[in-house]
Design a protein around this motif. Structure first.
Motif, PDB file in Angstrom:
ATOM      1  N   PRO A 233       7.262  -4.758   3.176  1.00 21.41           N
ATOM      2  CA  PRO A 233       6.614  -5.135   1.918  1.00 21.41           C
ATOM      3  C   PRO A 233       6.998  -6.531   1.444  1.00 21.41           C
TER       4      PRO A 233
ATOM      5  N   ILE B 175      -2.680  -2.725  -1.008  1.00 22.11           N
ATOM      6  CA  ILE B 175      -2.343  -4.128  -0.801  1.00 22.11           C
ATOM      7  C   ILE B 175      -3.603  -4.918  -0.473  1.00 22.11           C
ATOM      8  N   LYS B 176      -4.462  -4.366   0.362  1.00 21.62           N
ATOM      9  CA  LYS B 176      -5.728  -5.025   0.686  1.00 21.62           C
ATOM     10  C   LYS B 176      -6.527  -5.297  -0.591  1.00 21.62           C
TER      11      LYS B 176
ATOM     12  N   ALA C 295       0.910  -5.982  -8.981  1.00 21.62           N
ATOM     13  CA  ALA C 295       1.701  -6.143  -7.767  1.00 21.62           C
ATOM     14  C   ALA C 295       3.131  -5.668  -7.968  1.00 21.62           C
TER      15      ALA C 295
ATOM     16  N   ASN D  77       4.285  -9.131   1.641  1.00 18.28           N
ATOM     17  CA  ASN D  77       3.290  -9.057   0.565  1.00 18.28           C
ATOM     18  C   ASN D  77       3.815  -9.697  -0.719  1.00 18.28           C
TER      19      ASN D  77
ATOM     20  N   ASN E 224      -3.743 -12.957   5.323  1.00 17.66           N
ATOM     21  CA  ASN E 224      -2.918 -11.753   5.231  1.00 17.66           C
ATOM     22  C   ASN E 224      -3.732 -10.510   4.896  1.00 17.66           C
TER      23      ASN E 224
ATOM     24  N   TYR F 277      -5.132  -8.183  -2.561  1.00 15.43           N
ATOM     25  CA  TYR F 277      -5.538  -9.458  -1.970  1.00 15.43           C
ATOM     26  C   TYR F 277      -6.994  -9.772  -2.321  1.00 15.43           C
TER      27      TYR F 277
ATOM     28  N   SER G  53       5.940  -8.743   9.207  1.00 14.13           N
ATOM     29  CA  SER G  53       4.662  -8.355   8.597  1.00 14.13           C
ATOM     30  C   SER G  53       4.569  -6.852   8.342  1.00 14.13           C
TER      31      SER G  53
ATOM     32  N   ALA H 215      -3.277  -6.819   6.704  1.00 14.81           N
ATOM     33  CA  ALA H 215      -2.713  -5.794   5.808  1.00 14.81           C
ATOM     34  C   ALA H 215      -3.169  -4.406   6.255  1.00 14.81           C
TER      35      ALA H 215
END
Length: 218
Positions: free
Chosen positions: A88, A126-127, A31, A91, A117, A130, A85, A121
């Motif tokens: 970044p 990022i997805k 991340a 996130n 989230n 998660y 949202s 996203a």
């Protein structure tokens, strides 16, 4: 150096410092790399009031988290979700809050936060972050089938080694040692020889009954 450049640098250092201090899992390290890249690109391309407000809210979130002020972190996180949202900083906050919740034994709350989230996203990377964190939480909760389901939907990922390791962990939990062994071999193949986590994956492979592949040139 202009004030804008100083703020930019200081924000990046805050993000890097936090992740360095909270790098108990591979996910936080991943991340960090993504956050710095996306954050800096977004910062450069959106020099407006909205950006500055989001940065300030994330700073407030970080300060509250450092003080273990759960009331304020929840308030600021809700604000980031509702108004920022598209930045970044949401996130960053979600991943950090999930880590805090998990460390406090609130895995169900961490899962709800990540799944909520994940649904909004827009960035594929990022997805995937998660989904990887969700899979790890399912493993912690003893739900290996759900962990497998979480990672199976990810294709052509930059996190191949992490995904294969999780897949191997889930398969081991389900008693599928041969499949787990194959997954750990794939994880090692995707890992750099100097990766800190390599030794752990090798131990997992041996525990699954597999043999650690010979190193190139060995």
């Amino acid at each position: 150096m202009s004030n804008h450049q100083i703020d930019e640098y200081e924000l990046g250092e805050r993000v890097r410092t936090w992740f360095k201090e909270n790098s108990g899992s591979l996910i936080t390290g991943v991340a960090l790399g993504l956050g710095c890249i996306f954050g800096f690109q977004w910062w450069q391309g959106n020099g407006d009031k909205h950006k500055n407000e989001a940065a300030m809210q994330y700073q407030a979130f970080s300060e509250a988290a450092e003080k273990n002020d759960s009331v304020k972190t929840n308030v600021v996180l809700s604000l980031l979700e509702s108004k920022y949202s598209d930045t970044p900083y949401l996130n960053f906050a979600v991943l950090r809050q999930a880590e805090i919740l998990q460390s406090n034994g609130k895995n169900a709350d961490a899962l709800k936060l990540l799944e909520r989230n994940l649904a909004i996203a827009t960035e594929d990377n990022i997805k995937q972050l998660y989904q990887i964190r969700i899979a790890r939480l399912h493993l912690i909760n003893g739900k290996a089938e759900l962990a497998l389901k979480a990672v199976e939907s990810i294709k052509d990922s930059a996190y191949a080694a992490t995904l294969e390791e999780i897949r191997g962990d889930a398969q081991m939990a389900l008693g599928k040692r041969e499949l787990a062994s194959q997954s750990y071999v794939k994880a090692l193949t995707a890992l750099d020889e100097a990766a800190p986590i390599r030794g752990l994956v090798e131990l997992k492979l041996i525990d699954a009954g597999g043999t650690v592949p010979a190193k190139p040139g060995a």
